[in-house]
Design a protein around this motif. Sequence first.
Motif, PDB file in Angstrom:
ATOM      1  N   TRP A  21      81.625   9.959  70.920  1.00 23.76           N
ATOM      2  CA  TRP A  21      81.505   8.519  71.158  1.00 23.76           C
ATOM      3  C   TRP A  21      81.997   8.152  72.550  1.00 23.76           C
ATOM      4  CZ3 TRP A  21      83.314   5.554  66.112  1.00 23.76           C
ATOM      5  CH2 TRP A  21      82.360   5.763  65.109  1.00 23.76           C
ATOM      6  N   LEU A  22      83.029   8.821  73.013  1.00 19.33           N
ATOM      7  CA  LEU A  22      83.555   8.515  74.351  1.00 19.33           C
ATOM      8  C   LEU A  22      82.509   8.788  75.431  1.00 19.33           C
ATOM      9  CD1 LEU A  22      87.240   9.829  74.240  1.00 19.33           C
ATOM     10  CD2 LEU A  22      86.391   7.493  73.883  1.00 19.33           C
ATOM     11  N   VAL A  23      81.761   9.867  75.276  1.00 17.21           N
ATOM     12  CA  VAL A  23      80.698  10.179  76.240  1.00 17.21           C
ATOM     13  C   VAL A  23      79.659   9.055  76.249  1.00 17.21           C
ATOM     14  CG1 VAL A  23      78.836  11.779  76.809  1.00 17.21           C
ATOM     15  CG2 VAL A  23      81.043  12.665  76.033  1.00 17.21           C
ATOM     16  N   ALA A  24      79.284   8.599  75.051  1.00 18.39           N
ATOM     17  CA  ALA A  24      78.285   7.532  74.935  1.00 18.39           C
ATOM     18  C   ALA A  24      78.823   6.217  75.499  1.00 18.39           C
ATOM     19  CB  ALA A  24      77.884   7.358  73.471  1.00 18.39           C
ATOM     20  N   TYR A  28      72.231  -2.430  69.363  1.00 19.29           N
ATOM     21  CA  TYR A  28      73.071  -2.813  68.223  1.00 19.29           C
ATOM     22  C   TYR A  28      74.036  -1.698  67.848  1.00 19.29           C
ATOM     23  CZ  TYR A  28      74.840  -3.778  63.625  1.00 19.29           C
ATOM     24  OH  TYR A  28      75.706  -3.961  62.571  1.00 19.29           O
ATOM     25  N   ASP A  29      73.560  -0.467  67.781  1.00 13.43           N
ATOM     26  CA  ASP A  29      74.415   0.649  67.381  1.00 13.43           C
ATOM     27  C   ASP A  29      75.647   0.733  68.282  1.00 13.43           C
ATOM     28  OD1 ASP A  29      72.583   1.434  65.375  1.00 13.43           O
ATOM     29  OD2 ASP A  29      71.408   2.551  66.845  1.00 13.43           O
ATOM     30  N   TYR A  30      75.429   0.590  69.574  1.00 11.68           N
ATOM     31  CA  TYR A  30      76.546   0.657  70.523  1.00 11.68           C
ATOM     32  C   TYR A  30      77.481  -0.538  70.344  1.00 11.68           C
ATOM     33  CZ  TYR A  30      75.138   4.673  73.410  1.00 11.68           C
ATOM     34  OH  TYR A  30      74.875   5.941  73.873  1.00 11.68           O
ATOM     35  N   ILE A  31      76.901  -1.733  70.191  1.00 18.27           N
ATOM     36  CA  ILE A  31      77.732  -2.924  70.007  1.00 18.27           C
ATOM     37  C   ILE A  31      78.560  -2.794  68.734  1.00 18.27           C
ATOM     38  CG2 ILE A  31      77.668  -5.402  69.519  1.00 18.27           C
ATOM     39  CD1 ILE A  31      75.222  -5.604  71.328  1.00 18.27           C
ATOM     40  N   ASN A  86      81.096   5.842  77.795  1.00 16.59           N
ATOM     41  CA  ASN A  86      81.161   5.940  79.251  1.00 16.59           C
ATOM     42  C   ASN A  86      79.789   5.639  79.857  1.00 16.59           C
ATOM     43  OD1 ASN A  86      82.352   6.746  81.880  1.00 16.59           O
ATOM     44  ND2 ASN A  86      80.910   8.444  81.701  1.00 16.59           N
ATOM     45  N   TYR A  87      78.746   6.141  79.218  1.00 20.56           N
ATOM     46  CA  TYR A  87      77.369   5.830  79.642  1.00 20.56           C
ATOM     47  C   TYR A  87      77.128   4.321  79.582  1.00 20.56           C
ATOM     48  CZ  TYR A  87      72.340   5.138  78.796  1.00 20.56           C
ATOM     49  OH  TYR A  87      71.047   4.671  78.816  1.00 20.56           O
ATOM     50  N   LEU A  88      77.552   3.701  78.471  1.00 17.17           N
ATOM     51  CA  LEU A  88      77.386   2.256  78.320  1.00 17.17           C
ATOM     52  C   LEU A  88      78.176   1.510  79.391  1.00 17.17           C
ATOM     53  CD1 LEU A  88      76.394  -0.188  76.643  1.00 17.17           C
ATOM     54  CD2 LEU A  88      78.485   0.029  75.279  1.00 17.17           C
ATOM     55  N   ARG A  89      79.392   1.947  79.637  1.00 14.77           N
ATOM     56  CA  ARG A  89      80.229   1.305  80.651  1.00 14.77           C
ATOM     57  C   ARG A  89      79.555   1.334  82.014  1.00 14.77           C
ATOM     58  NH1 ARG A  89      82.893   2.174  84.911  1.00 14.77           N
ATOM     59  NH2 ARG A  89      84.879   1.157  85.413  1.00 14.77           N
TER      60      ARG A  89
END
Length: 325
Positions: A218-221, A270-273, A223-226
Amino acid sequence: MYSKPHLSFEKQLDLLASRGLLYDDRVFCVTALKRIGYYRLSAYSYPFRLLLPPEQRETETNFRSEKFKQGVKFETVIQLADFDSKLRRLIFEAIEEIEIVLCTRVAYIAGRVAPFMHEKPASLDAERCRSKVTQNGKEITRWKAWKNKFKTLKAQARNEDYYKHFEQKYDGKMPIWVAIEFIDFGGMARLFKIMPTKVQSDVAKLFNVRSGATFSKWLVALNYLRNKVAHHNRLWNRKMTYSLQVPNVNEVTSELEHLRSRDSDLNSTYDYIAVVAYLMSSISPQSHWNHEVCSLMESFPVSPHVSPENDMGFPPGWRLLNLWS
């Protein structure tokens, strides 16, 4: 060769109007073009354009005509762009809090085990350190990838007073609770990946995630979102490059259980939020960030052509889920 001419803001609006895009307030729309930009707004107007037949598509991403669907107004496009901007700001605020708490917890838990864990592979997980990743077109170990990242981050911090203090007094050797001050989110995700399983799990549990491995992915994902948010990229209808790890049974509480029954990969907005809301409720239950998301969603443009359910992955009846109550 690219041959389209440079156009004034007024003529940009005229061009859009010639393609069937309506507007009520010309001054408002020209001002929006000056504020946001024609090309940036084109990403928000794209879903409102007519589909092209396959034989007329000039590239593999050219799905739509320059002509707009009937009745579409430029004000709706602008409203969608402004909604996306507010969504980015809301997410960035949450990720900032998650990142600070993450760094604090990692520094405390890892520092208790080995103060210089970040510089000693013997203190990390040996198997994961040996596993390979691709960096600059070359396959290297995760340990070497982390070492390269750490060296870069350290060099960037060399003008900070605390860095100079440790350089002069301790030959630059900094325990993790000091080094954490210049390790960015991407570096933290990389370091966390090779940390001992117990350290991973102890940190993850503080975020209400019972698996360090799932939390690490999740942290990798995130960081991508950030990075997408920080660079002002379109977010509202994006299919993310990284799919979130689906949590196993009992890895998270019931608030995220609905993600386990999704029909597709967890790569929608949505999944990320939802994951960000879950982590926020775990570390800052008084923030009511989930309610802020609900309030923002009320400003989503009303249109037959776009919706949170069709374009952002929001499940039907999402407001009734425990995560948002």
